[in-house]
Scaffold this active site. Structure first.
Site, PDB file in Angstrom:
ATOM      1  N   GLU A 131       0.835  -1.197   0.000  1.00 43.94           N
ATOM      2  CA  GLU A 131       0.000   0.000   0.000  1.00 43.94           C
ATOM      3  C   GLU A 131       0.875   1.255   0.000  1.00 43.94           C
ATOM      4  O   GLU A 131       1.831   1.371   0.774  1.00 43.94           O
ATOM      5  CB  GLU A 131      -0.878  -0.051   1.251  1.00 43.94           C
ATOM      6  CG  GLU A 131      -1.855   1.082   1.418  1.00 43.94           C
ATOM      7  CD  GLU A 131      -2.719   0.904   2.656  1.00 43.94           C
ATOM      8  OE1 GLU A 131      -3.711   1.640   2.789  1.00 43.94           O
ATOM      9  OE2 GLU A 131      -2.405   0.020   3.485  1.00 43.94           O
TER      10      GLU A 131
ATOM     11  N   CYS B 182      -5.470  -3.354   2.066  1.00 42.45           N
ATOM     12  CA  CYS B 182      -5.269  -3.465   3.509  1.00 42.45           C
ATOM     13  C   CYS B 182      -6.564  -3.649   4.305  1.00 42.45           C
ATOM     14  O   CYS B 182      -7.107  -4.744   4.354  1.00 42.45           O
ATOM     15  CB  CYS B 182      -4.493  -2.245   4.014  1.00 42.45           C
ATOM     16  SG  CYS B 182      -3.758  -2.521   5.658  1.00 42.45           S
TER      17      CYS B 182
ATOM     18  N   LYS C 282      -9.185   2.554  -2.342  1.00 48.73           N
ATOM     19  CA  LYS C 282      -9.451   1.830  -1.108  1.00 48.73           C
ATOM     20  C   LYS C 282     -10.853   2.167  -0.607  1.00 48.73           C
ATOM     21  O   LYS C 282     -11.304   3.309  -0.695  1.00 48.73           O
ATOM     22  CB  LYS C 282      -8.410   2.204  -0.057  1.00 48.73           C
ATOM     23  CG  LYS C 282      -8.478   1.410   1.241  1.00 48.73           C
ATOM     24  CD  LYS C 282      -7.285   1.757   2.124  1.00 48.73           C
ATOM     25  CE  LYS C 282      -7.264   0.948   3.406  1.00 48.73           C
ATOM     26  NZ  LYS C 282      -6.055   1.237   4.208  1.00 48.73           N
TER      27      LYS C 282
ATOM     28  N   SER D 199      -8.576 -55.597   5.862  1.00 49.05           N
ATOM     29  CA  SER D 199      -9.343 -56.283   6.902  1.00 49.05           C
ATOM     30  C   SER D 199      -8.798 -55.942   8.283  1.00 49.05           C
ATOM     31  O   SER D 199      -9.546 -55.928   9.267  1.00 49.05           O
ATOM     32  CB  SER D 199      -9.335 -57.800   6.680  1.00 49.05           C
ATOM     33  OG  SER D 199      -8.028 -58.329   6.761  1.00 49.05           O
TER      34      SER D 199
END
Length: 655
Positions: free
Chosen positions: A46, A170, A115, A369
């Site tokens: 960012e 963010c 954003k 088995s």
């Protein structure tokens, strides 16, 4: 993107707060490294062009102009590169300043994504400088020499070969309804997150859990890049998180608190993600609901088609697990207990419901088995019943060896169950006389007569003793049809029906190590080491097993791998072959190494047998589903018994 794989990177450059020129140089360097690794899309943190911690400097026109200039320089840098770059920066739109992600490819600014959710609590004050995308009206601006739409509506970016990605920034992923929810439901295979999340005690573990859950909930690839060294430490510290997830699974992770730039790279399987989505009806229903939501909010989805790229030679680089059925939990004891509890709960309900007095089970001294017997023992213990209500029947025949017979008897004795021994040689010999079969001819009649005789004995004992016959066959055998129709194929409840051979071996070893006394442990370990065989052909002159299943149908290790990817994701043979090459290339010490011709041979066998033997799976007895793959005709797998395998075989032959 080839074979459904796309190569992505999360990069964390070092930054100088407010120095766009320096920051751009660090970003350029990482882009060049990524392009050299054939990365198709790379994401940076960012506001990485300016630094996230500029604070009131974001009000300085000089910084804003410098970041725009840096984008123009980045456009020029990428003009001759085959990579898509996602980088963070501040962008002025009218009277608003937005925290944006810029998508740049081959010299062009393809889009700006603002954003949505701005943290303004505790140490965060983003609303002091930035506006939310929710404050924005769709606007076309001229930025870095390009006209570009900036909008609050969801935006998707589509590569030339069809991969689709979306972006959130963010805090967006921390919101109750992250933008990635809408983006994934509108078709985003990948979500890139540009972040600047500071470090606090315990926060990193929570962040990883959050991203893993969001990746799983939206069935997407999630690529996260967080700010690192160089951001201001005036009040907080940024550790530099770089993580890549695929449907909740962590594929790659960087090292926090590095003082140098770093980059993590991985290949994400988009075909796998899309297969999961198609199979998940809840996801499909949510897609329908999101369309109504967009309409009600007067929004529309914007899709940006990216430029074409030059194809690269494809090399599968990501690690492929050779044993996909084996649990990967850190607490393996808990995983094994969970598997047993599912089997036990299934059998307990059926046993109580039928008011049975006993369970009848054929014990051969083999893996299947053995596991079924252990499930019966646990079931009786939990129901507080006497283990003598478990009737274990060993039925030696023409091919029974001393080793398997002795192991069967020894295990039953140490577990304290009721032991019956009923040889079948005389009865099968009489049967051969009845139908006019020469016992010297060791053909399918010779073999299957023994399997059906054993099943008849078990069924008749169940009537005589008021019990129910417990099936021992496993998922791997059902996939290959390696069972005698109306012989060991049939029972009243099949406790191993969805457990593959590789997992059975693992579970029996777990019981040997943690659940039984030393006598039972020694027997179980020898059973694990015994070659897998139906023992329907007489032993060799030394009394050793002559008929080995894996010599006839191929290694179960391979077949379980084929089965998992064929059923779980619907992969075609060419992709399964590619993945098997990587999984069994000898680099994994827990797996065998197989040459390409061997993989091709047994993959072809798998396709042949899987289609040919469907009629046996169409009438399976009930049994509990344990893992993500099941062949129950009532649950997971409905296939016509007369479907053709032509197109799959043609691709196998072309490998």
């Amino acid at each position: 993107m080839k074979h459904g794989f796309i190569k992505v990177a999360a990069a964390v450059p070092t930054v100088e707060v407010g120095d766009c020129k320096y920051n751009l140089s660090q970003i350029d360097s990482l882009i060049a490294q990524a392009e050299g690794k054939d990365v198709e899309v790379i994401v940076f943190p960012e506001l990485s062009l300016t630094g996230y911690t500029c604070q009131d400097l974001f009000r300085q026109n000089m910084l804003l102009d410098a970041s725009e200039t840096a984008v123009m320089m980045l456009e020029d840098f990428t003009r001759k590169l085959d990579i898509t770059v996602i980088v963070g920066l501040p962008v002025v739109v009218g009277g608003l300043l937005l925290n944006c992600a810029a998508v740049i490819q081959k010299g062009d600014l393809m889009g700006l994504v603002p954003k949505t959710y701005l943290p303004n609590y505790n140490e965060f004050y983003e609303k002091r400088w930035f506006a939310s995308s929710q404050d924005l009206r769709p606007t076309v601006i001229r930025f870095a020499g390009t006209k570009v739409l900036v909008t609050p509506d969801p935006q998707l970016f589509r590569t030339c070969d069809g991969a689709v990605f979306g972006i959130e920034i963010c805090e967006d992923v921390w919101a109750p309804t992250p933008p990635s929810n809408h983006l994934a439901l509108e078709g985003a295979d990948l979500i890139f997150n540009l972040s600047a999340s500071n470090e606090l005690i315990g926060k990193h573990a929570y962040l990883k859990s959050l991203i893993a859950q969001q990746s799983a909930r939206t069935i997407c690839g999630y690529i996260y890049s967080g700010s690192g060294f160089g951001e201001s430490t005036q009040d907080v510290v940024y550790g530099g998180n770089a993580m890549i997830f695929e449907n909740g699974a962590l594929l790659a992770e960087g090292e926090r608190f590095l003082f140098e730039p770093q980059m993590v790279v991985s290949q994400i399987d988009i075909q796998k993600l899309r297969s999961e989505r198609r199979n998940n009806t809840t996801f499909v229903n949510a897609q329908r609901n999101i369309k109504y939501s967009l309409q009600n909010n007067h929004q529309q989805i914007h899709i940006v088609d990216l430029h074409g790229t030059t194809p690269h030679d494809f090399v599968l680089e990501r690690t492929i697990d050779p044993h996909p059925f084996i649990p990967k939990s850190d607490d393996m004891k808990a995983s094994c207990q969970e598997i047993f509890n599912i089997q036990v709960a299934g059998l307990a309900k059926r046993f109580v419901h039928t008011h049975s007095q006993r369970v009848i089970i054929g014990i051969s001294g083999g893996l299947d088995s053995t596991l079924a017997l252990l499930v019966c023992v646990k079931t009786f213990d939990k129901l507080k019943l006497d283990r003598k209500g478990i009737v274990g029947v060993t039925m030696p025949g023409f091919g029974t060896t001393d080793r398997t017979h002795d192991n069967a008897v020894s295990l039953m004795k140490s577990l304290g169950v009721d032991i019956r021994e009923i040889p079948i040689v005389d009865s099968v010999t009489q049967h051969f006389r009845d139908i006019g079969h020469d016992p010297a001819v060791k053909d399918v009649t010779y073999e299957n007569s023994q399997a059906r005789e054993r099943t008849q004995i078990l069924m008749d004992l169940s009537n005589q003793l008021g019990g129910m016959v417990i099936g021992t066959g496993d998922l791997s055998e059902l996939a290959l049809g390696w069972a005698t129709y109306n012989g060991d194929h049939m029972s009243m409840y099949g406790v191993n029906a969805s457990i593959p051979k590789t997992l059975i071996k693992y579970l029996v070893r777990y019981v040997a190590d943690f659940e039984v006394d030393s006598s039972s442990r020694d027997t179980l370990l020898d059973i694990i080491d015994t070659p897998i065989s139906p023992e329907l052909i007489p032993a060799d002159e030394k009394g050793n097993i002559k008929q080995k299943t894996e010599d006839l149908v191929g290694p179960y290790e391979l077949h379980d791998f084929f089965l998992y990817y064929f059923l779980r994701f619907g992969f075609r043979p060419s992709k399964i072959f590619l993945m098997a090459q990587r999984a069994f290339d000898g680099s994994d010490p827990t797996a065998s190494h197989y040459e390409d011709e061997t993989i091709k041979k047994w993959l072809t066998t798998f396709v042949l047998r899987f289609f040919k033997q469907q009629f046996k799976r169409s009438c399976l007895p009930d049994g509990p589903k344990v893992g993500s793959v099941s062949l129950s005709p009532r649950g997971d797998w409905r296939m016509p018994s007369d479907a053709t395998n032509r197109i799959w075989l043609e691709e196998c032959n072309a490998l």
